[in-house]
Structure formats: structure tokens, C-alpha cells
Motif scaffolding. Structure first.
Motif, PDB file in Angstrom:
ATOM      1  N   ALA A  48      -1.176  43.064  61.107  1.00 47.97           N
ATOM      2  CA  ALA A  48      -0.690  41.759  60.633  1.00 47.97           C
ATOM      3  C   ALA A  48      -0.980  41.594  59.146  1.00 47.97           C
ATOM      4  O   ALA A  48      -0.139  41.091  58.382  1.00 47.97           O
ATOM      5  N   ARG A  49      -2.161  42.024  58.732  1.00 47.14           N
ATOM      6  CA  ARG A  49      -2.521  41.931  57.307  1.00 47.14           C
ATOM      7  C   ARG A  49      -1.567  42.785  56.463  1.00 47.14           C
ATOM      8  O   ARG A  49      -1.116  42.368  55.391  1.00 47.14           O
ATOM      9  N   ALA A  50      -1.237  43.988  56.941  1.00 43.54           N
ATOM     10  CA  ALA A  50      -0.326  44.867  56.201  1.00 43.54           C
ATOM     11  C   ALA A  50       1.059  44.234  56.083  1.00 43.54           C
ATOM     12  O   ALA A  50       1.700  44.312  55.023  1.00 43.54           O
ATOM     13  N   ILE A  51       1.534  43.612  57.154  1.00 42.53           N
ATOM     14  CA  ILE A  51       2.839  42.937  57.109  1.00 42.53           C
ATOM     15  C   ILE A  51       2.810  41.796  56.103  1.00 42.53           C
ATOM     16  O   ILE A  51       3.724  41.637  55.278  1.00 42.53           O
ATOM     17  N   ASP A  58       1.837  41.767  47.510  1.00 41.03           N
ATOM     18  CA  ASP A  58       0.489  41.732  46.925  1.00 41.03           C
ATOM     19  C   ASP A  58      -0.464  42.502  47.834  1.00 41.03           C
ATOM     20  O   ASP A  58      -0.910  41.990  48.860  1.00 41.03           O
ATOM     21  N   PRO A  59      -0.798  43.761  47.473  1.00 40.74           N
ATOM     22  CA  PRO A  59      -1.682  44.556  48.332  1.00 40.74           C
ATOM     23  C   PRO A  59      -3.104  44.029  48.412  1.00 40.74           C
ATOM     24  O   PRO A  59      -3.885  44.488  49.249  1.00 40.74           O
ATOM     25  N   GLN A  60      -3.440  43.054  47.576  1.00 43.11           N
ATOM     26  CA  GLN A  60      -4.784  42.474  47.587  1.00 43.11           C
ATOM     27  C   GLN A  60      -4.815  41.084  48.212  1.00 43.11           C
ATOM     28  O   GLN A  60      -5.859  40.420  48.173  1.00 43.11           O
ATOM     29  N   LEU A  61      -3.720  40.645  48.799  1.00 39.67           N
ATOM     30  CA  LEU A  61      -3.670  39.298  49.377  1.00 39.67           C
ATOM     31  C   LEU A  61      -4.798  39.120  50.398  1.00 39.67           C
ATOM     32  O   LEU A  61      -4.994  39.942  51.285  1.00 39.67           O
ATOM     33  N   GLU A  62      -5.536  38.033  50.267  1.00 40.26           N
ATOM     34  CA  GLU A  62      -6.614  37.726  51.200  1.00 40.26           C
ATOM     35  C   GLU A  62      -6.002  37.240  52.514  1.00 40.26           C
ATOM     36  O   GLU A  62      -5.245  36.260  52.548  1.00 40.26           O
ATOM     37  N   VAL A  63      -6.314  37.935  53.609  1.00 41.04           N
ATOM     38  CA  VAL A  63      -5.760  37.597  54.919  1.00 41.04           C
ATOM     39  C   VAL A  63      -6.907  37.483  55.916  1.00 41.04           C
ATOM     40  O   VAL A  63      -7.273  38.448  56.590  1.00 41.04           O
ATOM     41  N   PRO A  64      -7.505  36.307  56.027  1.00 35.63           N
ATOM     42  CA  PRO A  64      -8.604  36.145  56.991  1.00 35.63           C
ATOM     43  C   PRO A  64      -8.083  36.130  58.423  1.00 35.63           C
ATOM     44  O   PRO A  64      -6.935  35.764  58.680  1.00 35.63           O
ATOM     45  N   SER A  65      -8.924  36.518  59.349  1.00 37.32           N
ATOM     46  CA  SER A  65      -8.536  36.457  60.756  1.00 37.32           C
ATOM     47  C   SER A  65      -8.435  34.997  61.186  1.00 37.32           C
ATOM     48  O   SER A  65      -9.295  34.177  60.864  1.00 37.32           O
TER      49      SER A  65
END
Length: 502
Positions: A48-51, A58-65
Motif C-alpha cells: 500500500a505504501r508503494a502504491i 514521491d518515494p519519500q512520502l510518509e505513509v503511517p499504518s
């Protein structure tokens, strides 16, 4: 109809998961729901984070669970809502989280979908399992989503075959209905552009057994782009190099010509750049062009003629779309007959003007300004696949009356003067050019009035309507030429230049 076959992908490591995220992101559209199945630790959140990062670019986008919040929303190119239903106590709570609205207007990524199976019946289901020291991803999707995913995975295969299998893919432009573009970033080396342009098919028939695109002489496949790019580059113009091509699949990997758009950073026109572009057109029109350009071994592309049928069906977009928009009614038979008669006589006059290779959409969106380059190389040429052989004045009119940027009369005159001053052919005649310029400018801007209304009304893109006042002003300007007196009278009698009234 049989259900689409599932897709299987082996994910040996984190990089493979990221690449699958890129590939899925490229296929997703608003309204898609992706249900992520798998035991704890199977990588649902990682995928999900990769999508999300791929959609954000933005490969550094913060994606918290979202384990504790249950949903995290992201206002991206496509709105994305990341759900984790592990702590959901009742499926009915899903609507309290805004799932229905989120799924309708954006993309929903759902972990632990087993907690609300009925709500996800029409979703794309992705199952992650342990396999051979890594993980296997099995994707089951409804027909429409399956077709998009299949296309995206085919693009990954195309990149693999070209030696770019590990490259990152980032959306750039388009929706793949006709053409879409991505930025491709290899692990090493410069970024490239992927063109995804399947051959045109299943278009509605509009006249004489043909669809609009064929009558208007629009490119039917990427073969046209390759041929025109090769021909321009051979002649010293900065068209993209082709690094990989699959003509049958409609896939090209091409040179990235740069980032700097043709206007200034604030969107205003830069006189020196427009004059440089006018000089480029002068060089292009001073050449004797071959009839065909090489594409591949045994394959050439012959740009079609910009004939009366093509010019006419473009102008008739005004009576088909713009006139009903401003008048609230369809054009009458008498109006259409007179409109066609006026334009037919003007097209006859255009036949006697200078003919050359016509790029057709030579204006600011399709020119890359390359400040550090010199000469013709400063102007990168893109969106060139619809090139035709026709009136040389057409591209000058497209540049000097840029449809996307308001060009004041003084700058229009400067562009025309720069072009004429740069012409070197002894047979170039200024008076003949001036008449052809007026006719071509009127034809193009007539077409654009209809095109922009069609984009708004048929294709659901109302933003194009903001360009109408600019195009009407351009027509007011060019219709002052004596050769257009009868056309000017027709447009004024029918109040076609007075603005929106319907």
C-alpha cells in the motif's frame, strides 16, 4: 463472460514490491477499490505504501499504518484512502468511516478486507503469500480493472526487455484513452519518457464510413511519432530519440528533453523564446522534406496531406459543438451549408500557398525550452505525431496565436516578423504568406472553439472553457484580413464571437 484470469507476480525482495506498487498505481483510476489480503507480516502495508508513493510521485512520502486511525486519506493526483479494518468490530462501521464516498471519488486501499466482505465484492483482490523465500502476489480483478492492470504489467515487460526493468515509473500526463505518458527513472542514467499509445480502434463513424480521427488525419499509432521524430532529428531539430519501441503494442521509450516549459515561470510569454521558435519554423519551412521517414527496418511513415476534408471537419467542430453551446440549439441546414461554402473557397486559396511539413500543434505546451543548448537545439519538440504536409503558414499561426497563453498583438507581430526575416528561400512571398496566415489562423481558432466545447461537454473537462475568450479575441483579430471579409460577416451575423449565452 468468463472471469479474467488472475495475475501472478513473484516478489523476492522489497524492490520488487516497490515495482509492483508502481505498476498497480499506473493502472488505478478513481472508483477503484483494492483489497489487500494476507497474514500478518505478508507486506500488505508495504505494498500500500508503494502504491501511495507512486501515485504521489514521491518515494519519500510518509505513509503511517492506519491500524489505529482505521483510515488515512491522501489528497494526491487521485485521492487515495488507506483503510485498515483489523480493528473493525462491525462491517456497518465501514460507512461511518466514509468508505462509500471515498471509494466513489478516489482509490481505496483496504487491508484486512475479510472484516467487511460484502462491501468489497466488486473490488480488485490482491493476495500475498509466502513463496520460495519471498512472496507471491495473486491479483484477481473485474474486467475493466483487469484490462488496465494487464496493460500496466505489459509496460513493465516492455521496460524489462529494453534493459530498464528496475526503473521507477511516475505518472506524467494523460489517461491512456488515447495516449498517456510516464517518467521512467532508471537506477543509473538520465530519466526517460514512456509513451503509452495503443493503436486507435472502435471509434464512432462520423462521415463516409470513417471516424473523425481518420478524416482529420490524426496519427493512428506510435509509428507516426517514431517516423516524424526520426525525420526531424535527422534534419537537425531537437525531437526525442527513441530508445525502445514496440509498434504493435503502442509503446515507446523516448528521450526526456527537459523540464523547462516554454513560457516564463509565471505563465507569461517570453518574447525572445517565441522569436526563437519562429526562427525554427523558418528553418523547417526552408527545407525540402522527403515524402516518408524511416521507422524500423522495412517500415516508413508518410505524413498525410492536410487536405480539404481534414481542414473542413476540424472547422465544423464549431457548428457541431460551439454554436449549440452559445445559441442553445443545433445549427440549421442553411447555416451549415453557408459555413461549408465559405470555408471551401478559403481552402482553395490555401492550396496555392507554400506547402511544407506542418507540426500542427506548434504552441507552448509542445515546446521545451532548453536554455543551455544552442541554435535549434534550444527548442525541444514534443507531441509531433500528428504532423502533416500542408500550408506552411499554419504552424506560424499556431505559435503566434498560442491557444494556451494570451499573445498580445505586438508579440504576434514580432513572431511573424521574426519568421519572415529568417526565411531564406528565394521563392518566399510575404504577401502570399500573409493571406495564408490569416486563413490558417482563422481555421485553427475556429476549430479550437469547437474542440474546447467538445472537451467540456463530451469528455467532462470543463476547464477548457476558460480558453474560449482568448480564442474569440484571436478570431476577432485575424478576421480583419480582407480575404476573410465574408467569413467575418457570417460570424458576426450569427453572433459567434460575442461570448457564452446558453
Amino acid at each position: 463472460m468468463a472471469a479474467p484470469q488472475p495475475f501472478l507476480r513473484f516478489l523476492p525482495d522489497e524492490q520488487a514490491t516497490d515495482r509492483l506498487g508502481d505498476d498497480l498505481a499506473a493502472a488505478l483510476r478513481p472508483g477503484d477499490v483494492v483489497a489487500l489480503h494476507g497474514d500478518l507480516g505478508m507486506g500488505k502495508t508495504a505494498l500500500a505504501r508503494a502504491i501511495l508513493r507512486a501515485i504521489a510521485g514521491d518515494p519519500q512520502l510518509e505513509v503511517p499504518s492506519p491500524t489505529f486511525t482505521l483510515v488515512q486519506s491522501y489528497d494526491l493526483r487521485i485521492p487515495v484512502h488507506h483503510f485498515d479494518l483489523y480493528r473493525l468490530s462491525d462491517p456497518e462501521e465501514l460507512e461511518e468511516l466514509g468508505f462509500g464516498e471515498a471509494a466513489a471519488g478516489g482509490v481505496a486501499l483496504v487491508e484486512w478486507p475479510e472484516r467487511a466482505p460484502d462491501a468489497l465484492a466488486g473490488a480488485t483482490h490482491l493476495f500475498l503469500r509466502e513463496h520460495d523465500g519471498g512472496r507471491e502476489a495473486e491479483i484477481q480483478a473485474p474486467a475493466d480493472a483487469a484490462a488496465r492492470i494487464a496493460r500496466s504489467l505489459a509496460i513493465r515487460g516492455f521496460l524489462d526487455a529494453g534493459g530498464y526493468g528496475g526503473a521507477r515509473r511516475t505518472f506524467l500526463l494523460g489517461d491512456a484513452s488515447i495516449r498517456a505518458y510516464e517518467t521512467v527513472t532508471p537506477g543509473k542514467g538520465e530519466r526517460l519518457i514512456l509513451m503509452d499509445a495503443p493503436q486507435r480502434h472502435d471509434e464512432p463513424i462520423v462521415r463516409d464510413g470513417l471516424p473523425y480521427s481518420r478524416i482529420a488525419r490524426l496519427a493512428q499509432s506510435v509509428t507516426a511519432f517514431v517516423g516524424v521524430a526520426n525525420g526531424l532529428r535527422e534534419a537537425g531539430f531537437a525531437a526525442p530519440r527513441i530508445y525502445a519501441q514496440d509498434l504493435d503494442a503502442g509503446l515507446l521509450l523516448i528521450e526526456h528533453l527537459g523540464e523547462t516549459q516554454f513560457p516564463a515561470a509565471d505563465g507569461t510569454p517570453v518574447k525572445a523564446r517565441y522569436e526563437a521558435a519562429a526562427g525554427l519554423l523558418a528553418a523547417l519551412h526552408d527545407r525540402d522534406w522527403p515524402q516518408s521517414f524511416p521507422v524500423a527496418e522495412g517500415v516508413d511513415h508518410t505524413p498525410p496531406p492536410y487536405d480539404h476534408a481534414a481542414l473542413a471537419i476540424e472547422t465544423e467542430l464549431l457548428v457541431d459543438w460551439y454554436l449549440p453551446y452559445v445559441k442553445g440549439r443545433a445549427a440549421s441546414k442553411a447555416e451549415l451549408t453557408e459555413f461549408r461554402r465559405l470555408w471551401s473557397s478559403l481552402f482553395d486559396r490555401l492550396d496555392h500557398s507554400e506547402q511544407s511539413l506542418v507540426l500542427r500543434d506548434f504552441h507552448s505546451p509542445n515546446i521545451i525550452w532548453r536554455e543551455k543548448k544552442k541554435g535549434l537545439d534550444r527548442l525541444g519538440l514534443i507531441d509531433i505525431q500528428d504532423a502533416v504536409f500542408g500550408p506552411a503558414a499554419y504552424d506560424v499561426a499556431a505559435l503566434a496565436l498560442d491557444s494556451r497563453i494570451t499573445i498580445p498583438p505586438s508579440l504576434e507581430q514580432a513572431v511573424v516578423e521574426a519568421y519572415c526575416a529568417a526565411r531564406r528561400r528565394p521563392d518566399f512571398d510575404r504577401e502570399t504568406f500573409a493571406e495564408a496566415y490569416a486563413i490558417a489562423a482563422a481555421q485553427r481558432n475556429t476549430k479550437l472553439l469547437g474542440t474546447f466545447v467538445r472537451l467540456a461537454r463530451r469528455d467532462g473537462k470543463p476547464g477548457y472553457l476558460r480558453h474560449l475568450p482568448r480564442i474569440r479575441a484571436y478570431l476577432e483579430r485575424v478576421l480583419a484580413h480582407p480575404v476573410l471579409a465574408d467569413l467575418d460577416a457570417f460570424y458576426r451575423a450569427h453572433r459567434l464571437l460575442e461570448g457564452d449565452s446558453a
